[in-house]
Design a protein around this motif. Structure first.
Motif, PDB file in Angstrom:
ATOM      1  N   ARG A 362       0.862  -1.218   0.077  1.00 37.43           N
ATOM      2  CA  ARG A 362       0.030  -0.100  -0.069  1.00 37.43           C
ATOM      3  C   ARG A 362       0.989   1.261  -0.260  1.00 37.43           C
ATOM      4  O   ARG A 362       0.380   2.320   0.603  1.00 37.43           O
ATOM      5  N   MET A 363       1.906   1.140  -0.598  1.00 38.93           N
ATOM      6  CA  MET A 363       2.907   2.411  -0.724  1.00 38.93           C
ATOM      7  C   MET A 363       2.712   3.235  -1.938  1.00 38.93           C
ATOM      8  O   MET A 363       2.366   2.573  -3.087  1.00 38.93           O
ATOM      9  N   HIS A 364       2.517   4.456  -1.685  1.00 38.55           N
ATOM     10  CA  HIS A 364       2.268   5.374  -2.767  1.00 38.55           C
ATOM     11  C   HIS A 364       3.846   5.677  -3.439  1.00 38.55           C
ATOM     12  O   HIS A 364       4.647   5.841  -2.775  1.00 38.55           O
ATOM     13  N   PRO A 365       3.726   6.395  -4.688  1.00 41.71           N
ATOM     14  CA  PRO A 365       4.976   6.618  -5.278  1.00 41.71           C
ATOM     15  C   PRO A 365       5.474   8.072  -5.206  1.00 41.71           C
ATOM     16  O   PRO A 365       6.397   8.396  -5.761  1.00 41.71           O
ATOM     17  N   ILE A 366       4.757   9.010  -4.533  1.00 44.61           N
ATOM     18  CA  ILE A 366       4.806  10.353  -4.297  1.00 44.61           C
ATOM     19  C   ILE A 366       6.005  10.772  -3.306  1.00 44.61           C
ATOM     20  O   ILE A 366       5.774  10.336  -2.127  1.00 44.61           O
ATOM     21  N   LYS A 367       7.101  11.120  -3.967  1.00 45.07           N
ATOM     22  CA  LYS A 367       8.242  11.566  -3.021  1.00 45.07           C
ATOM     23  C   LYS A 367       7.962  12.654  -1.997  1.00 45.07           C
ATOM     24  O   LYS A 367       8.460  12.575  -0.822  1.00 45.07           O
ATOM     25  N   LYS A 368       7.242  13.725  -2.375  1.00 44.97           N
ATOM     26  CA  LYS A 368       6.968  14.751  -1.681  1.00 44.97           C
ATOM     27  C   LYS A 368       6.278  14.434  -0.263  1.00 44.97           C
ATOM     28  O   LYS A 368       6.257  14.757   0.825  1.00 44.97           O
ATOM     29  N   PHE A 369       5.507  13.213  -0.253  1.00 45.38           N
ATOM     30  CA  PHE A 369       4.753  12.510   0.734  1.00 45.38           C
ATOM     31  C   PHE A 369       5.099  11.364   1.195  1.00 45.38           C
ATOM     32  O   PHE A 369       4.640  10.542   1.563  1.00 45.38           O
ATOM     33  N   ALA A 370       6.503  11.015   0.964  1.00 42.67           N
ATOM     34  CA  ALA A 370       7.172   9.705   1.408  1.00 42.67           C
ATOM     35  C   ALA A 370       6.968   9.394   2.871  1.00 42.67           C
ATOM     36  O   ALA A 370       7.008  10.132   3.644  1.00 42.67           O
ATOM     37  N   GLY A 371       6.595   8.016   2.795  1.00 42.07           N
ATOM     38  CA  GLY A 371       6.267   7.641   4.515  1.00 42.07           C
ATOM     39  C   GLY A 371       5.098   8.305   5.168  1.00 42.07           C
ATOM     40  O   GLY A 371       4.630   7.783   6.281  1.00 42.07           O
TER      41      GLY A 371
END
Length: 539
Positions: A362-371
């Motif tokens: 369920r990980m998204h690829p958006i670096k700005k919102f990582a984690g």
């Protein structure tokens, strides 16, 4: 509206056809009268509904052998209670807990009992929406190698292509007629070979008469509607919407051994009664913490208010009065990342819902919102942040629309937009139209894998990897967003990432005992490891 506009341009008269609505109301009125007059199939139904009598149950002599090893304990318990009940049972299915999986397993178990005892039991499957009915049917068409007789009642344009091709009356008629014709032709060919060696005129004349009768019968069968009675009578499962299943005249004459009603909490009591009075055993599946039945506020403010009141909703009433032997809540969710699932469980379900999802999936690829999995973009300190009231009475918020565009632009710049499945939800039609126009004009919808923009009423039963929710309101009231069911539906659509755009300060300070945003904001602030608040000016 597409069919109406050309007529308006030609100044042609337009007339609305109310016949379908009138038929639906008549069916509901008949169901109410039937309950009043004790004209129903289920044991002690009226006394149970009025809490004058407790429903009974009869466990199977043998343990249930489940067809799936992946069913969790609450799902198995829900299936047992549904099957053991002598009259009525209830299953509450919070978001992502697999209620459709449970319904399919209940049907499988009923079919196993039918096969075991060579029974002629008949199952009715209904729901508030066509989509929910089709989701269940699509999972059943492969049972018994496609030999199961399932009939989907409804207009073709409302039915999914897969179900329409296999389960509608039209599809079954054509299949049956083709089989009859092929078998008849094969028989005639075989007999022609046999009679080729016969010289007795009497026998040959007799065979010619048989062929004429056969041809006449085939011709009669070509009028496919003449097969309807036989098709309906031989069906094991009949499916449709709560009221629409009675649109077939032959179905009206049937009684059922089981009725399974999905989205039961979203139906009005008269809608539920239409199918309830037709069956010996009743299984209601739904969730009173999601959207209630719809009632037009402008048409009747009183009915709209009563429809939202739990004490007037049949599903809520039964959940409160049925004994534990006849009701079960599904307690494990498989949709949302753990942090989002925990938010939903804590705020809307008293912490009763566990999560069986591996966050690695369920990980998204958006670096700005990582984690992070829950983001609130706060407009509290922004200039021109306020809502705007539109002519039709709806609301929009230009600042939040701009934030949505900036988010999508950021996803595009990171190069991840083509891989994103995004749902953009708002409570207001005006905001939906504004965002949809902005997204279309910017072309983001043509880049992304999926961008679905709609009001929250249209989102129940759906899910997206990423949900962006626009709160819109900034003055006087948070509107119907104080209704916990609506907020629950909006936030629980997110699988990987939930982004909320709105005035956090206003929503937190809005003084109303039903305001769930206070708990939501507290949760976000208490879980900084996976939650993040960003000032709108920094996007």
């Amino acid at each position: 509206m597409g069919k109406v506009r050309p007529l308006l341009r030609k100044h042609r008269p337009v007339m609305e056809d109310f016949r379908a609505n009138i038929s639906a109301y008549k069916r509901q009125h008949y169901a109410i009268r039937a309950l009043h007059d004790d004209n129903y199939s289920s044991k002690n139904l009226k006394d149970i509904l009025l809490n004058l009598d407790e429903p009974t149950y009869t466990p199977f002599l043998q343990n249930i052998k489940f067809s799936k090893d992946t069913l969790n304990s609450s799902q198995k318990e829900a299936i047992r209670k549904a099957l053991y009940s002598d009259s009525i049972s209830l299953i509450q299915g919070p978001p992502g807990t697999g209620k459709t999986t449970v319904i399919k397993e209940i049907v499988r178990q009923i079919l196993m009992q039918i096969n075991k005892f060579d029974d002629t039991s008949r199952i009715l499957v209904v729901s508030q929406s066509h989509t929910a009915v089709d989701n269940i049917i699509e999972g059943l068409v492969d049972i018994d190698e496609g030999k199961l007789d399932i009939i989907r009642i409804g207009r073709a344009e409302n039915i999914s292509p897969k179900v329409e091709e296999t389960c509608t009356m039209n599809a079954i008629r054509k299949k049956m007629f083709t089989e009859i014709k092929e078998k008849s032709n094969t028989y005639i060919e075989q007999q022609n070979l046999l009679y080729a060696n016969i010289t007795e005129q009497k026998s040959l004349d007799r065979w010619e008469r048989i062929k004429d009768i056969q041809a006449d019968w085939i011709n009669r069968c070509s009028n496919l509607e003449t097969l309807d009675y036989q098709v309906i009578k031989s069906a094991t499962i009949i499916a449709g919407t709560c009221v629409g299943f009675l649109s077939n005249d032959f179905v009206k004459e049937l009684d059922f051994d089981y009725v399974i009603i999905d989205e039961a909490a979203k139906a009005t009591t008269p809608e539920l009664l239409v199918s309830i009075i037709k069956s010996k055993k009743i299984i209601l599946v739904g969730d009173q913490n999601q959207l209630p039945a719809y009632a037009d506020q402008e048409l009747s403010p009183i009915i709209a208010k009563l429809t939202k009141e739990p004490k007037y909703r049949l599903f809520d009433l039964l959940f409160n009065v049925l004994p534990d032997t006849h009701k079960q809540i599904l307690t494990v969710q498989y949709r949302m990342r753990r942090n989002i699932g925990n938010l939903i469980s804590q705020v809307f379900y008293e912490g009763k819902i566990a999560t069986e999802v591996d966050d690695k999936n369920r990980m998204h690829p958006i670096k700005k919102f990582a984690g992070k999995s829950i983001i609130w973009i706060d407009t509290s300190m922004m200039d021109r942040k306020d809502e705007s009231r539109l002519k039709g009475g709806s609301y929009c918020n230009y600042a939040e629309n701009t934030l949505v565009k900036k988010l999508l632009e950021g996803f595009k710049n990171e190069g991840v937009l083509p891989n994103l499945d995004i749902g953009i939800i708002t409570g207001y039609r005006g905001q939906k139209d504004l965002i949809r126009k902005s997204v279309n004009n910017s072309g983001y919808d043509r880049i992304a894998k999926e961008i679905d923009i709609n009001t929250l009423d249209a989102f129940q039963g759906r899910e997206n990897d990423i949900i962006i929710y626009s709160t819109v309101r900034t003055k006087n009231s948070i509107g119907f967003q104080k209704e916990k069911e609506r907020v629950n539906v909006a936030f629980s659509r997110a699988k990987n990432l939930l982004i909320i755009c709105g005035d956090m300060d206003f929503f937190y300070k809005f003084d109303n005992p039903d305001n769930k945003f206070i708990e939501i904001i507290d949760y976000i602030c208490e879980h900084e490891d996976e939650c993040l608040v960003i000032p709108g000016g920094e996007i």
